[in-house]
Design a protein around this motif. Structure first.
Motif, PDB file in Angstrom:
ATOM      1  N   ASP A  51       0.828  -1.205   0.000  1.00 47.44           N
ATOM      2  CA  ASP A  51       0.000   0.000   0.000  1.00 47.44           C
ATOM      3  C   ASP A  51       0.864   1.258   0.000  1.00 47.44           C
ATOM      4  O   ASP A  51       0.379   2.362  -0.175  1.00 47.44           O
ATOM      5  N   THR A  52       2.175   1.076   0.228  1.00 46.33           N
ATOM      6  CA  THR A  52       3.097   2.212   0.210  1.00 46.33           C
ATOM      7  C   THR A  52       4.249   1.910  -0.743  1.00 46.33           C
ATOM      8  O   THR A  52       4.881   0.852  -0.630  1.00 46.33           O
ATOM      9  N   ALA A  53       4.501   2.829  -1.666  1.00 39.30           N
ATOM     10  CA  ALA A  53       5.663   2.691  -2.547  1.00 39.30           C
ATOM     11  C   ALA A  53       6.696   3.727  -2.143  1.00 39.30           C
ATOM     12  O   ALA A  53       6.385   4.915  -2.047  1.00 39.30           O
ATOM     13  N   VAL A  54       7.915   3.268  -1.887  1.00 41.22           N
ATOM     14  CA  VAL A  54       9.018   4.204  -1.671  1.00 41.22           C
ATOM     15  C   VAL A  54       9.727   4.357  -3.014  1.00 41.22           C
ATOM     16  O   VAL A  54      10.197   3.386  -3.591  1.00 41.22           O
ATOM     17  N   VAL A  55       9.746   5.587  -3.519  1.00 37.43           N
ATOM     18  CA  VAL A  55      10.407   5.864  -4.791  1.00 37.43           C
ATOM     19  C   VAL A  55      11.801   6.402  -4.500  1.00 37.43           C
ATOM     20  O   VAL A  55      11.979   7.245  -3.611  1.00 37.43           O
ATOM     21  N   CYS A  56      12.789   5.879  -5.206  1.00 34.59           N
ATOM     22  CA  CYS A  56      14.165   6.336  -5.012  1.00 34.59           C
ATOM     23  C   CYS A  56      14.959   5.978  -6.255  1.00 34.59           C
ATOM     24  O   CYS A  56      14.464   5.258  -7.118  1.00 34.59           O
ATOM     25  N   PHE A  57      16.181   6.511  -6.351  1.00 31.77           N
ATOM     26  CA  PHE A  57      17.063   6.115  -7.456  1.00 31.77           C
ATOM     27  C   PHE A  57      18.507   6.097  -6.961  1.00 31.77           C
ATOM     28  O   PHE A  57      18.842   6.700  -5.939  1.00 31.77           O
ATOM     29  N   VAL A  68      16.861   2.234   1.139  1.00 28.39           N
ATOM     30  CA  VAL A  68      15.431   1.950   0.975  1.00 28.39           C
ATOM     31  C   VAL A  68      15.177   0.438   1.038  1.00 28.39           C
ATOM     32  O   VAL A  68      14.230  -0.009   1.692  1.00 28.39           O
ATOM     33  N   MET A  69      16.021  -0.358   0.375  1.00 28.01           N
ATOM     34  CA  MET A  69      15.843  -1.812   0.416  1.00 28.01           C
ATOM     35  C   MET A  69      15.889  -2.312   1.856  1.00 28.01           C
ATOM     36  O   MET A  69      15.091  -3.151   2.269  1.00 28.01           O
ATOM     37  N   SER A  70      16.831  -1.787   2.597  1.00 24.62           N
ATOM     38  CA  SER A  70      16.972  -2.175   3.996  1.00 24.62           C
ATOM     39  C   SER A  70      15.732  -1.760   4.794  1.00 24.62           C
ATOM     40  O   SER A  70      15.193  -2.540   5.590  1.00 24.62           O
ATOM     41  N   ALA A  71      15.245  -0.529   4.543  1.00 24.97           N
ATOM     42  CA  ALA A  71      14.058  -0.028   5.250  1.00 24.97           C
ATOM     43  C   ALA A  71      12.817  -0.830   4.867  1.00 24.97           C
ATOM     44  O   ALA A  71      11.960  -1.114   5.724  1.00 24.97           O
ATOM     45  N   VAL A  72      12.701  -1.201   3.594  1.00 25.75           N
ATOM     46  CA  VAL A  72      11.541  -1.983   3.142  1.00 25.75           C
ATOM     47  C   VAL A  72      11.512  -3.322   3.873  1.00 25.75           C
ATOM     48  O   VAL A  72      10.458  -3.762   4.354  1.00 25.75           O
ATOM     49  N   GLU A  73      12.673  -3.957   3.992  1.00 25.77           N
ATOM     50  CA  GLU A  73      12.705  -5.252   4.682  1.00 25.77           C
ATOM     51  C   GLU A  73      12.352  -5.105   6.158  1.00 25.77           C
ATOM     52  O   GLU A  73      11.629  -5.925   6.721  1.00 25.77           O
ATOM     53  N   GLN A  74      12.837  -4.018   6.790  1.00 22.79           N
ATOM     54  CA  GLN A  74      12.504  -3.791   8.205  1.00 22.79           C
ATOM     55  C   GLN A  74      11.015  -3.477   8.370  1.00 22.79           C
ATOM     56  O   GLN A  74      10.360  -3.936   9.308  1.00 22.79           O
ATOM     57  N   ALA A 119       9.008  -6.535   8.150  1.00 22.86           N
ATOM     58  CA  ALA A 119       9.125  -7.311   9.392  1.00 22.86           C
ATOM     59  C   ALA A 119       8.183  -6.763  10.467  1.00 22.86           C
ATOM     60  O   ALA A 119       7.758  -7.485  11.360  1.00 22.86           O
ATOM     61  N   GLU A 120       7.847  -5.462  10.357  1.00 23.15           N
ATOM     62  CA  GLU A 120       6.898  -4.842  11.300  1.00 23.15           C
ATOM     63  C   GLU A 120       5.459  -4.985  10.822  1.00 23.15           C
ATOM     64  O   GLU A 120       4.549  -4.438  11.440  1.00 23.15           O
ATOM     65  N   GLY A 121       5.260  -5.633   9.670  1.00 22.91           N
ATOM     66  CA  GLY A 121       3.917  -5.842   9.166  1.00 22.91           C
ATOM     67  C   GLY A 121       3.402  -4.743   8.259  1.00 22.91           C
ATOM     68  O   GLY A 121       2.240  -4.760   7.854  1.00 22.91           O
ATOM     69  N   MET A 122       4.253  -3.778   7.935  1.00 23.76           N
ATOM     70  CA  MET A 122       3.824  -2.714   7.018  1.00 23.76           C
ATOM     71  C   MET A 122       3.984  -3.202   5.577  1.00 23.76           C
ATOM     72  O   MET A 122       4.956  -3.870   5.241  1.00 23.76           O
ATOM     73  N   LYS A 123       3.006  -2.859   4.741  1.00 23.03           N
ATOM     74  CA  LYS A 123       3.029  -3.311   3.347  1.00 23.03           C
ATOM     75  C   LYS A 123       3.730  -2.273   2.473  1.00 23.03           C
ATOM     76  O   LYS A 123       3.092  -1.431   1.849  1.00 23.03           O
ATOM     77  N   VAL A 124       5.050  -2.374   2.469  1.00 21.18           N
ATOM     78  CA  VAL A 124       5.869  -1.382   1.778  1.00 21.18           C
ATOM     79  C   VAL A 124       6.649  -2.050   0.651  1.00 21.18           C
ATOM     80  O   VAL A 124       7.111  -3.182   0.802  1.00 21.18           O
ATOM     81  N   GLY A 125       6.779  -1.356  -0.453  1.00 20.66           N
ATOM     82  CA  GLY A 125       7.608  -1.821  -1.557  1.00 20.66           C
ATOM     83  C   GLY A 125       8.441  -0.679  -2.113  1.00 20.66           C
ATOM     84  O   GLY A 125       8.284   0.473  -1.695  1.00 20.66           O
ATOM     85  N   ILE A 157      21.306   9.136   3.941  1.00 19.17           N
ATOM     86  CA  ILE A 157      20.071   8.849   4.673  1.00 19.17           C
ATOM     87  C   ILE A 157      20.126   7.406   5.186  1.00 19.17           C
ATOM     88  O   ILE A 157      20.276   6.478   4.393  1.00 19.17           O
ATOM     89  N   PRO A 158      19.994   7.201   6.505  1.00 17.48           N
ATOM     90  CA  PRO A 158      20.010   5.830   7.026  1.00 17.48           C
ATOM     91  C   PRO A 158      18.622   5.186   6.967  1.00 17.48           C
ATOM     92  O   PRO A 158      17.608   5.897   6.954  1.00 17.48           O
ATOM     93  N   PRO A 159      18.561   3.855   6.940  1.00 17.39           N
ATOM     94  CA  PRO A 159      17.271   3.165   6.858  1.00 17.39           C
ATOM     95  C   PRO A 159      16.313   3.573   7.981  1.00 17.39           C
ATOM     96  O   PRO A 159      15.101   3.654   7.765  1.00 17.39           O
ATOM     97  N   ALA A 160      16.848   3.850   9.174  1.00 16.40           N
ATOM     98  CA  ALA A 160      15.980   4.184  10.314  1.00 16.40           C
ATOM     99  C   ALA A 160      15.150   5.440  10.040  1.00 16.40           C
ATOM    100  O   ALA A 160      13.985   5.520  10.442  1.00 16.40           O
ATOM    101  N   ASP A 161      15.729   6.414   9.351  1.00 15.10           N
ATOM    102  CA  ASP A 161      14.989   7.645   9.035  1.00 15.10           C
ATOM    103  C   ASP A 161      13.827   7.352   8.087  1.00 15.10           C
ATOM    104  O   ASP A 161      12.753   7.944   8.186  1.00 15.10           O
ATOM    105  N   ILE A 162      14.067   6.437   7.135  1.00 14.69           N
ATOM    106  CA  ILE A 162      13.013   6.079   6.175  1.00 14.69           C
ATOM    107  C   ILE A 162      11.896   5.343   6.907  1.00 14.69           C
ATOM    108  O   ILE A 162      10.708   5.613   6.696  1.00 14.69           O
ATOM    109  N   LEU A 163      12.288   4.453   7.789  1.00 18.60           N
ATOM    110  CA  LEU A 163      11.326   3.683   8.566  1.00 18.60           C
ATOM    111  C   LEU A 163      10.470   4.622   9.427  1.00 18.60           C
ATOM    112  O   LEU A 163       9.237   4.478   9.492  1.00 18.60           O
TER     113      LEU A 163
END
Lengths: 186, 377
Positions: free
Chosen positions: B270-276, B283-289, B292-298, B358-364
């Motif tokens: 339900d959430t798309a993170v756009v990046c390049f 972002v890949m790291s944040a998506v996996e985290q 793991a928290e149950g958020m539907k992120v891609g 930008i670290p994954p924690a900020d994206i999360l």
């Protein structure tokens, strides 16, 4: 499992190369590795840090978040990077430096890296290779073949003996007891 | 292997045999590696007096039939712009690598940034076609620079290889493909067309003229002025209008061929993170985290960053509730994402311009904040 290592010192001391050697030794040993660095515009001097992340699975984020290992060859780099370490982090610093209060002395290895390079190996510029030898003895990351492969790729022809000596002198700075205490399996 | 090295090795595999440049951090290793490697494969390396001359030399070399490349960073990319426009109008294929650093001006020379995204599109003046590609790993750099050369040859246009310091200066393991696994576009060259001298005539069913190797027999004209099929300047508005339109449409009508994206875990998201580029690693790291928290992120990652993958993003919108743009600038690709998505969905933004990554924690945290704010409403 993601093992984050930071190598720091002054520009020109070879800490970037040390981190590259560790990363390439890791690849030679069949591990995943990502290496990067941050430095200022100066070619010599200035705070310099390099980062190597090791793991068995694909490493996504390429920067160190909280290192489990810190090498520091100058007081500035030790003071700065000792502030943000993982709880079980191992700190390796030159014996000429003073350890900041925030670091548990039981988790620190204060080794005469620079003096060993100058006096025993005979060239100050081998300090980074001395450090690599000490790091691998302390953490037990790679077998000797992978480590020497990592070094061999980066040294000019004709300097092999000097560098093997630097590696051996570095390893000799760490006692077997210390190595048993700090051993890190990946 | 370092990202900058992979760029050179991939370019050589693509057939690049001429490099002209003026070294600048964080692209310097590309010049160093070209100086070492090109003589080994029968190519030429030249360090020019500045970036303007480098770009001119690359165009000149390419016109004679050699695949040519230059590399630079922020300040040098600014200087190359005029001649990039010349390459667009005269339809001279080449690859321009920009390993982005923090700016404007000399800025933070050794720090990462993605602040040249809009410059890659609009850096040279006038309406002009642009293809820009951005890799997010050392492995992808090798393959994507080959694609940059292929597109450049196929569409006879400069291709911007928009790297960033994160990938350029990063080392990681690379598996190099065997040469026979690679698809390399050769230049389609026609040496003679009889007495007509129609060197810019477009054959039926094609979108670009065949390229003649300058200096190999037939005399013809290349100019930065609007020109007719003979290659000579014209003030005929109908001819100029048709030329400019064809230049735009040779890209605009071939988006299916040019535009590539990477999509990760988007099918049920339900959430798309756009990046390049290098940002994708966090972002890949944040998506996996987040998963793991149950958020539907891609993740939605334009690999072809120009033209912006509008159709590909639009196709994803019906399944999404929100989009988050993450980039190392003050909001540049954000403008494209807003143009495509903002009418339908909330578009969040996470940027950074202090020279750090930008670290994954900020994206999360941003993802939690966006989801939480909507739930509270």
């Amino acid at each position: 499992m993601r093992y984050e290592m930071r190598f720091s010192g002054s520009g020109g001391q070879g800490v970037i190369l040390a981190s590259v050697i560790v990363a390439e030794a890791a690849v030679a040993a069949g591990l995943e590795a990502v290496q990067s660095q941050a430095y200022g515009p100066e070619a010599r001097g200035g705070l310099c840090r390099a980062e190597t992340i090791l793991g068995r699975e694909k490493i996504w984020y390429t920067k160190v978040i909280q290192p489990s290992f810190l090498l520091a060859l100058t007081q500035d780099s030790l003071d700065k990077y000792a502030q943000n370490l993982a709880p079980d982090a191992v700190v390796m610093a030159d014996a000429s430096l003073s350890l900041p209060a925030c670091v548990d002395p039981a988790r620190a290895l204060m080794l005469p890296i620079l003096a060993t390079a100058r006096d025993k190996v005979g060239k100050v510029m081998t300090a980074n290779i001395v450090a690599v030898g000490a790091v691998n003895k302390a953490l037990g990351l790679f077998d000797e073949a992978a480590l020497t492969e990592g070094v061999r790729r980066h040294i000019p022809a004709g300097t092999e003996e000097l560098n093997w000596k630097a590696l051996a002198e570095g390893a000799a700075l760490v006692t077997d007891e210390q190595a048993a205490l700090f051993r890190r399996s990946l | 292997m370092q990202g900058n090295e992979a760029c050179v090795e991939g370019a050589i595999a693509a057939g690049m045999r001429f490099y002209a440049g003026y070294p600048i951090t964080p692209s310097t290793e590309i010049a160093e590696q070209c100086a070492l490697r090109l003589p080994q494969v029968g190519g030429r390396f030249i360090q020019m007096e500045d970036e303007l001359a480098s770009m001119a030399a690359v165009l000149g070399a390419s016109a004679t039939g050699v695949k040519a490349m230059t590399a630079t960073s922020g300040p040098g990319f600014s200087l190359k712009q005029e001649n990039i426009g010349y390459g667009c109008l005269a339809e001279i294929p080449c690859v321009v690598v920009d390993v982005q650093r923090s700016g404007p001006s000399t800025g933070l020379p050794t720090s990462p940034s993605q602040g040249d995204y809009m410059q890659a599109r609009w850096g040279t003046h006038g309406d002009h076609p642009v293809i820009a590609l951005t890799p997010s790993s050392v492995q992808e750099t090798y393959r994507l620079i080959i694609r940059a050369f292929n597109l450049s040859e196929k569409y006879r246009t400069p291709v911007i290889f928009l790297m960033d310091e994160i990938v350029g200066h990063m080392r990681e393991g690379v598996t190099l493909p065997r040469p026979d696994e690679l698809i390399i576009n050769k230049r389609h060259i026609s040496y003679h067309d009889g007495a007509n001298k129609q060197c810019y005539a477009v054959p039926e069913g094609k979108f670009v003229p065949a390229m003649k190797a300058f200096g190999q027999g037939e005399r013809y004209n290349i100019t930065g002025l609007a020109h007719d099929v003979s290659g000579f300047p014209t003030n005929n508005n109908a001819v100029a209008g048709a030329l400019y339109t064809r230049l735009m449409e040779k890209i605009g009508r071939n988006l299916d061929d040019i535009v590539r994206v990477e999509e990760y875990m988007l099918d049920d998201a339900d959430t798309a993170v756009v990046c390049f580029g290098g940002t994708a690693r966090a972002v890949m790291s944040a998506v996996e985290q987040a998963r793991a928290e149950g958020m539907k992120v891609g993740m939605f990652r334009p690999v072809t960053v120009w033209p912006f993958p509008e159709a590909q993003l639009r196709a994803r919108l019906p399944g999404l509730k929100r989009v988050l743009m993450v980039e190392h600038n003050y909001g540049q690709m954000l403008l494209e994402v807003q143009r495509v998505a903002a009418e339908r969905l909330p578009v969040g933004f996470l940027g950074r311009i202090d020279g750090t990554v930008i670290p994954p924690a900020d994206i999360l945290n941003k993802l939690r904040e966006m989801e939480g704010r909507e739930n509270a409403q």
